[in-house]
Design an enzyme around this catalytic site. Sequence first.
Site, PDB file in Angstrom:
ATOM      1  N   ALA A   6       0.873  -1.168   0.000  1.00  0.00           N
ATOM      2  CA  ALA A   6       0.000   0.000   0.000  1.00  0.00           C
ATOM      3  C   ALA A   6       0.915   1.223   0.000  1.00  0.00           C
ATOM      4  O   ALA A   6       2.071   1.142   0.425  1.00  0.00           O
ATOM      5  CB  ALA A   6      -0.873  -0.013   1.246  1.00  0.00           C
ATOM      6  N   GLY A  11       0.751  -4.977   0.972  1.00  0.00           N
ATOM      7  CA  GLY A  11      -0.451  -5.088   0.147  1.00  0.00           C
ATOM      8  C   GLY A  11      -0.197  -5.783  -1.191  1.00  0.00           C
ATOM      9  O   GLY A  11      -1.112  -6.364  -1.773  1.00  0.00           O
ATOM     10  N   GLU A  57      -0.278  -9.361  -0.490  1.00  0.00           N
ATOM     11  CA  GLU A  57      -1.692  -9.693  -0.231  1.00  0.00           C
ATOM     12  C   GLU A  57      -2.493  -9.754  -1.531  1.00  0.00           C
ATOM     13  O   GLU A  57      -3.418 -10.556  -1.662  1.00  0.00           O
ATOM     14  CB  GLU A  57      -2.273  -8.661   0.752  1.00  0.00           C
ATOM     15  CG  GLU A  57      -1.642  -8.816   2.134  1.00  0.00           C
ATOM     16  CD  GLU A  57      -1.943  -7.664   3.070  1.00  0.00           C
ATOM     17  OE1 GLU A  57      -1.634  -6.507   2.715  1.00  0.00           O
ATOM     18  OE2 GLU A  57      -2.497  -7.903   4.155  1.00  0.00           O
ATOM     19  N   GLU A  74       4.913  -5.030   7.433  1.00  0.00           N
ATOM     20  CA  GLU A  74       4.133  -3.991   8.116  1.00  0.00           C
ATOM     21  C   GLU A  74       4.553  -3.718   9.547  1.00  0.00           C
ATOM     22  O   GLU A  74       4.524  -2.575  10.002  1.00  0.00           O
ATOM     23  CB  GLU A  74       2.641  -4.339   8.088  1.00  0.00           C
ATOM     24  CG  GLU A  74       1.967  -4.105   6.735  1.00  0.00           C
ATOM     25  CD  GLU A  74       2.028  -5.296   5.812  1.00  0.00           C
ATOM     26  OE1 GLU A  74       2.850  -6.204   6.061  1.00  0.00           O
ATOM     27  OE2 GLU A  74       1.272  -5.334   4.835  1.00  0.00           O
TER      28      GLU A  74
HETATM   29  N1  CO8 Z   1       4.575   3.310  -0.805  1.00  0.00           N
HETATM   30  C1  CO8 Z   1       4.914   4.476  -1.370  1.00  0.00           C
HETATM   31  N2  CO8 Z   1       6.022   4.633  -2.134  1.00  0.00           N
HETATM   32  C2  CO8 Z   1       6.813   3.563  -2.305  1.00  0.00           C
HETATM   33  C3  CO8 Z   1       6.520   2.302  -1.728  1.00  0.00           C
HETATM   34  C4  CO8 Z   1       5.324   2.198  -0.955  1.00  0.00           C
HETATM   35  N3  CO8 Z   1       4.920   1.045  -0.412  1.00  0.00           N
HETATM   36  N4  CO8 Z   1       7.490   1.435  -2.060  1.00  0.00           N
HETATM   37  C5  CO8 Z   1       8.363   2.123  -2.824  1.00  0.00           C
HETATM   38  N5  CO8 Z   1       7.970   3.403  -2.974  1.00  0.00           N
HETATM   39  C6  CO8 Z   1       8.640   4.479  -3.723  1.00  0.00           C
HETATM   40  C7  CO8 Z   1       9.854   4.991  -2.970  1.00  0.00           C
HETATM   41  O1  CO8 Z   1       9.475   5.926  -1.993  1.00  0.00           O
HETATM   42  C8  CO8 Z   1      10.643   5.598  -4.103  1.00  0.00           C
HETATM   43  O2  CO8 Z   1      10.079   6.849  -4.427  1.00  0.00           O
HETATM   44  P1  CO8 Z   1      11.054   8.108  -4.764  1.00  0.00           P
HETATM   45  O3  CO8 Z   1      11.812   7.684  -6.006  1.00  0.00           O
HETATM   46  O4  CO8 Z   1      10.082   9.217  -5.017  1.00  0.00           O
HETATM   47  O5  CO8 Z   1      11.941   8.290  -3.583  1.00  0.00           O
HETATM   48  C9  CO8 Z   1      10.357   4.666  -5.276  1.00  0.00           C
HETATM   49  O6  CO8 Z   1       9.179   3.955  -4.927  1.00  0.00           O
HETATM   50  C10 CO8 Z   1      11.471   3.656  -5.499  1.00  0.00           C
HETATM   51  O7  CO8 Z   1      11.702   2.970  -4.294  1.00  0.00           O
HETATM   52  P2  CO8 Z   1      13.140   2.908  -3.559  1.00  0.00           P
HETATM   53  O8  CO8 Z   1      13.994   4.046  -3.974  1.00  0.00           O
HETATM   54  O9  CO8 Z   1      12.891   2.733  -2.094  1.00  0.00           O
HETATM   55  O10 CO8 Z   1      13.708   1.560  -4.202  1.00  0.00           O
HETATM   56  P3  CO8 Z   1      14.760   0.568  -3.535  1.00  0.00           P
HETATM   57  O11 CO8 Z   1      15.154  -0.378  -4.619  1.00  0.00           O
HETATM   58  O12 CO8 Z   1      15.824   1.292  -2.816  1.00  0.00           O
HETATM   59  O13 CO8 Z   1      13.898  -0.247  -2.447  1.00  0.00           O
HETATM   60  C11 CO8 Z   1      12.003  -1.454  -1.595  1.00  0.00           C
HETATM   61  C12 CO8 Z   1      12.832  -1.061  -2.834  1.00  0.00           C
HETATM   62  C13 CO8 Z   1      12.812  -2.386  -0.698  1.00  0.00           C
HETATM   63  C14 CO8 Z   1      10.760  -2.194  -2.118  1.00  0.00           C
HETATM   64  C15 CO8 Z   1      11.594  -0.178  -0.819  1.00  0.00           C
HETATM   65  O14 CO8 Z   1      11.030   0.752  -1.730  1.00  0.00           O
HETATM   66  C16 CO8 Z   1      10.611  -0.416   0.266  1.00  0.00           C
HETATM   67  O15 CO8 Z   1      10.975  -0.917   1.328  1.00  0.00           O
HETATM   68  N6  CO8 Z   1       9.329  -0.044   0.028  1.00  0.00           N
HETATM   69  C17 CO8 Z   1       8.280  -0.192   1.011  1.00  0.00           C
HETATM   70  C18 CO8 Z   1       7.852  -1.636   1.138  1.00  0.00           C
HETATM   71  C19 CO8 Z   1       6.833  -1.788   2.239  1.00  0.00           C
HETATM   72  O16 CO8 Z   1       7.071  -1.575   3.396  1.00  0.00           O
HETATM   73  N7  CO8 Z   1       5.600  -2.210   1.842  1.00  0.00           N
HETATM   74  C20 CO8 Z   1       4.511  -2.421   2.776  1.00  0.00           C
HETATM   75  C21 CO8 Z   1       3.716  -1.178   2.899  1.00  0.00           C
HETATM   76  S1  CO8 Z   1       2.483  -1.312   4.161  1.00  0.00           S
HETATM   77  C22 CO8 Z   1       1.233  -2.162   3.426  1.00  0.00           C
HETATM   78  O17 CO8 Z   1       1.302  -2.583   2.311  1.00  0.00           O
HETATM   79  C23 CO8 Z   1       0.041  -2.372   4.279  1.00  0.00           C
HETATM   80  C24 CO8 Z   1      -1.132  -3.016   3.489  1.00  0.00           C
HETATM   81  C25 CO8 Z   1      -2.389  -2.971   4.292  1.00  0.00           C
HETATM   82  C26 CO8 Z   1      -2.810  -1.549   4.552  1.00  0.00           C
HETATM   83  C27 CO8 Z   1      -3.951  -1.448   5.464  1.00  0.00           C
HETATM   84  C28 CO8 Z   1      -4.234   0.009   5.726  1.00  0.00           C
HETATM   85  C29 CO8 Z   1      -4.909   0.340   6.941  1.00  0.00           C
END
Ligand code: CO8
Length: 260
Positions: free
Chosen positions: A66, A111, A114, A134
């Site tokens: 998400a 997400g 999921e 998460e």
């Molecule tokens: N949300 C928003 N932006 C994201 C996300 C995300 N989940 N993942 C990546 N991005 C963005 C980064 O911020 C970045 O943006 P920018 O270029 O503007 O800085 C761009 O995508 C590229 O990402 P990275 O530079 O971070 O790329 P890396 O190769 O260095 O890293 C990763 C890749 C490891 C995937 C890293 O981006 C990361 O850890 N992302 C987050 C992963 C995460 O934690 N996902 C779980 C999110 S929580 C969730 O899904 C809950 C679901 C249920 C919700 C219920 C709500 C109540």
Amino acid sequence: MAYENLRLDFEGPLATLTIDRPKALNALTTPSLRELEAALREVAKNKDLRCLIVTGAGEKAFVAGADITEMAGYTTCEARDFAGLGHRVLAMLEALSIPTVAAVNGFALGGGCELALACDLIYASEKAKFGLPEVGLGLIPGFGGTQRLARLVGRARAMELIFTADKIDAAKAREVGLVLEVLSAEKLLPHCRAVAEKIARNGPVAVTQAKRSVLFGADADLRTGSELERQSFAMLFGTEDQVEGCKAFVEKRAPSFKGR
Ligand code: CO8
């Protein structure tokens, strides 16, 4: 219909839904979930479809979760509504009458994992990484992850992944039973299409009934599930496809199913 955050392509009996927001690794926002809901409605309405493939745009991600920037400022009520929308959309995906295949081409986190879990079959490229990170954000999985992952890989494995927030590679995901096969990046979509085409050649009403039996049976005790199967089996007799399928076997030719 035109979408901003996804693509929906049709090719014969197959549809491919590509989450397409590569600048944020295809992270799911409220607008992308609403588009996903509309796209699934479009798929459900199309009676010529036999299988749906779900994948992510770009080289790097299936769906990286998400959208954290959107979620960061949520109130309790907003979080409840966001999780409600996610649950509704993934339940729609799971309940489609046609089989669904996740082609996981990169990060499938939170997400995104999921979303894959709401599909019937999951195949992954060697570059795929799965995880429910998460708790590292002070959250828990909110789009069904605590439920579907535990049902698929068992309670202890699901708890290990959820509590540690570990990301696992495709080989490990296969070992724990989350993924069916691991393929090279180039072979992933062709493999998923080949599986989908194989499914499309079988009796559509039978495939739907088989999917329902497995899905509903998984949430029921053995006796109830077996009764569901018996009713589904009986219901197929008298359909045009059952008559054609059995007749074609006797006449030693390929069946021509009509989906009725
Ligand atoms: N949300 C928003 N932006 C994201 C996300 C995300 N989940 N993942 C990546 N991005 C963005 C980064 O911020 C970045 O943006 P920018 O270029 O503007 O800085 C761009 O995508 C590229 O990402 P990275 O530079 O971070 O790329 P890396 O190769 O260095 O890293 C990763 C890749 C490891 C995937 C890293 O981006 C990361 O850890 N992302 C987050 C992963 C995460 O934690 N996902 C779980 C999110 S929580 C969730 O899904 C809950 C679901 C249920 C919700 C219920 C709500 C109540």
